[in-house]
Design a protein around this motif. Sequence first.
Motif, PDB file in Angstrom:
ATOM      1  N   ALA A  69       1.080  -1.253  -0.403  1.00 40.98           N
ATOM      2  CA  ALA A  69      -0.102   0.084   0.127  1.00 40.98           C
ATOM      3  C   ALA A  69       0.583   1.869   0.187  1.00 40.98           C
ATOM      4  N   ILE A  70       1.764   1.177   1.314  1.00 48.57           N
ATOM      5  CA  ILE A  70       2.957   1.717   0.936  1.00 48.57           C
ATOM      6  C   ILE A  70       3.953   2.840  -0.505  1.00 48.57           C
ATOM      7  N   ILE A  71       4.025   1.365  -1.282  1.00 45.64           N
ATOM      8  CA  ILE A  71       4.558   1.593  -2.837  1.00 45.64           C
ATOM      9  C   ILE A  71       3.623   2.496  -3.590  1.00 45.64           C
ATOM     10  N   GLN A  72       2.527   1.776  -3.730  1.00 46.38           N
ATOM     11  CA  GLN A  72       0.687   1.842  -4.555  1.00 46.38           C
ATOM     12  C   GLN A  72       1.509   4.310  -3.804  1.00 46.38           C
ATOM     13  N   CYS A  73       0.972   4.254  -2.991  1.00 50.17           N
ATOM     14  CA  CYS A  73       1.100   5.521  -2.334  1.00 50.17           C
ATOM     15  C   CYS A  73       1.653   6.449  -2.581  1.00 50.17           C
ATOM     16  N   VAL A  74       3.364   6.003  -2.831  1.00 51.67           N
ATOM     17  CA  VAL A  74       3.830   6.886  -3.474  1.00 51.67           C
ATOM     18  C   VAL A  74       4.290   7.181  -4.368  1.00 51.67           C
ATOM     19  N   LYS A  75       3.814   6.412  -5.540  1.00 47.94           N
ATOM     20  CA  LYS A  75       3.657   6.196  -6.219  1.00 47.94           C
ATOM     21  C   LYS A  75       2.896   7.287  -6.890  1.00 47.94           C
ATOM     22  N   GLN A  76       1.473   8.028  -6.566  1.00 48.00           N
ATOM     23  CA  GLN A  76       1.144   8.518  -7.125  1.00 48.00           C
ATOM     24  C   GLN A  76       1.139   9.944  -5.864  1.00 48.00           C
ATOM     25  N   ILE A  77       1.741   9.909  -5.333  1.00 43.54           N
ATOM     26  CA  ILE A  77       2.392  11.373  -4.911  1.00 43.54           C
ATOM     27  C   ILE A  77       3.279  11.996  -5.132  1.00 43.54           C
ATOM     28  N   CYS A  78       4.208  10.437  -6.111  1.00 44.54           N
ATOM     29  CA  CYS A  78       5.476  11.137  -6.953  1.00 44.54           C
ATOM     30  C   CYS A  78       4.853  12.164  -8.396  1.00 44.54           C
ATOM     31  N   VAL A  79       3.442  11.188  -8.616  1.00 43.50           N
ATOM     32  CA  VAL A  79       2.917  12.098  -9.638  1.00 43.50           C
ATOM     33  C   VAL A  79       1.719  13.274  -9.505  1.00 43.50           C
ATOM     34  N   VAL A  80       1.617  13.726  -8.051  1.00 44.64           N
ATOM     35  CA  VAL A  80       0.840  14.835  -7.901  1.00 44.64           C
ATOM     36  C   VAL A  80       2.294  15.673  -7.723  1.00 44.64           C
ATOM     37  N   MET A  81       3.494  15.190  -7.415  1.00 38.87           N
ATOM     38  CA  MET A  81       5.126  16.063  -7.269  1.00 38.87           C
ATOM     39  C   MET A  81       5.060  16.610  -8.306  1.00 38.87           C
ATOM     40  N   LEU A  82       4.913  15.953  -9.217  1.00 41.86           N
ATOM     41  CA  LEU A  82       5.987  16.357 -10.498  1.00 41.86           C
ATOM     42  C   LEU A  82       4.628  16.462 -11.295  1.00 41.86           C
ATOM     43  N   GLU A  83       3.534  16.806 -11.227  1.00 41.44           N
ATOM     44  CA  GLU A  83       2.072  17.224 -12.034  1.00 41.44           C
ATOM     45  C   GLU A  83       2.004  19.151 -11.074  1.00 41.44           C
TER      46      GLU A  83
END
Length: 319
Positions: free
Chosen positions: A154-168
């Motif tokens: 769950a943490i890995i999936q969550c970090v992926k989504q946070i990275c998307v937000v940070m890139l956008e």
Amino acid sequence: MESKVSEGGLNVTLTIRLLMHGKEVGSIIGKKGETVKKMREESGARINISEGNCPERIVTITGPTDAIFKAFAMIAYKFEEDIINSMSNSTATSKPPVTLRLVVPASQCGSLIGKGGSKIKEIRESTGAQVQVAGDMLPNSTERAVTISGTPDAIIQCVKQICVVMLESPPKGATIPYRPKPASTPVIFAGGQAYTIQGQYAIPHPDLTKLHQLAMQQTPFTPLGQTTPAFPGGLDASPPASTHELTIPNDLIGCIIGRQGTKINEIRQMSGAQIKIANATEGSSERQITITGTPANISLAQYLINARLTSEVTGMGAL
């Protein structure tokens, strides 16, 4: 969303900062640095750990997005392994979640939370991880802590989504990074000598030894950070008991109390002072500590508490 990250992943370099306690950092470094070396080699990410004897350290992970996700996966599974190992020695039956704290520029936190909390809710629901963004910025910085907890997956999936937000949503304006304050060197007293701990060695400290011996003789001397009039009647009269109060930030109280009260009991025994820690009051970010005893007792207790904290945090000046 994920396809976008993986397609552009190879040429997008990101830096993610994590805030960790000393014990967590030790777990990642491993014996002679073997664990962190393996993480660097297998993930391809750069993993840097801030210097110092701070209660908290910053772990910086830099690299292409896929390397960052691999590094996060390794850290999350290592923490889970630590939890399982610690449970085998305890009576706890339910397994606590793995928790990581990211440090994110405050200017990006709005995008992470989303309008009316919509984005953070979406991340929680789609990953199954708990995500909390701190309301306040970390001291002397423009960054906030984002706490993620759940299973490693769950943490890995969550970090992926946070990275998307940070890139956008790149940070706006200059970011003042959070730097944990160093803790003062631990001090031990043995056989009438005071030693400071440096790495694996105990170094005799003459100034502290003198202070310790003075305190042991119950000689009235000026407690740190305040002035007291001399006592009438010289050294034979037992000095009257007095009380001194300190306020300590909530997030530092744990390092004074220690596990199951071991540290505070040690300070009570060494100083001979009575030390009471007030319960946390709602809405307050500080706790009151009341020290009672002779000026020498109080002085040594204050000194020992100070040794557990950063001199800057307690405002008593460097020792």
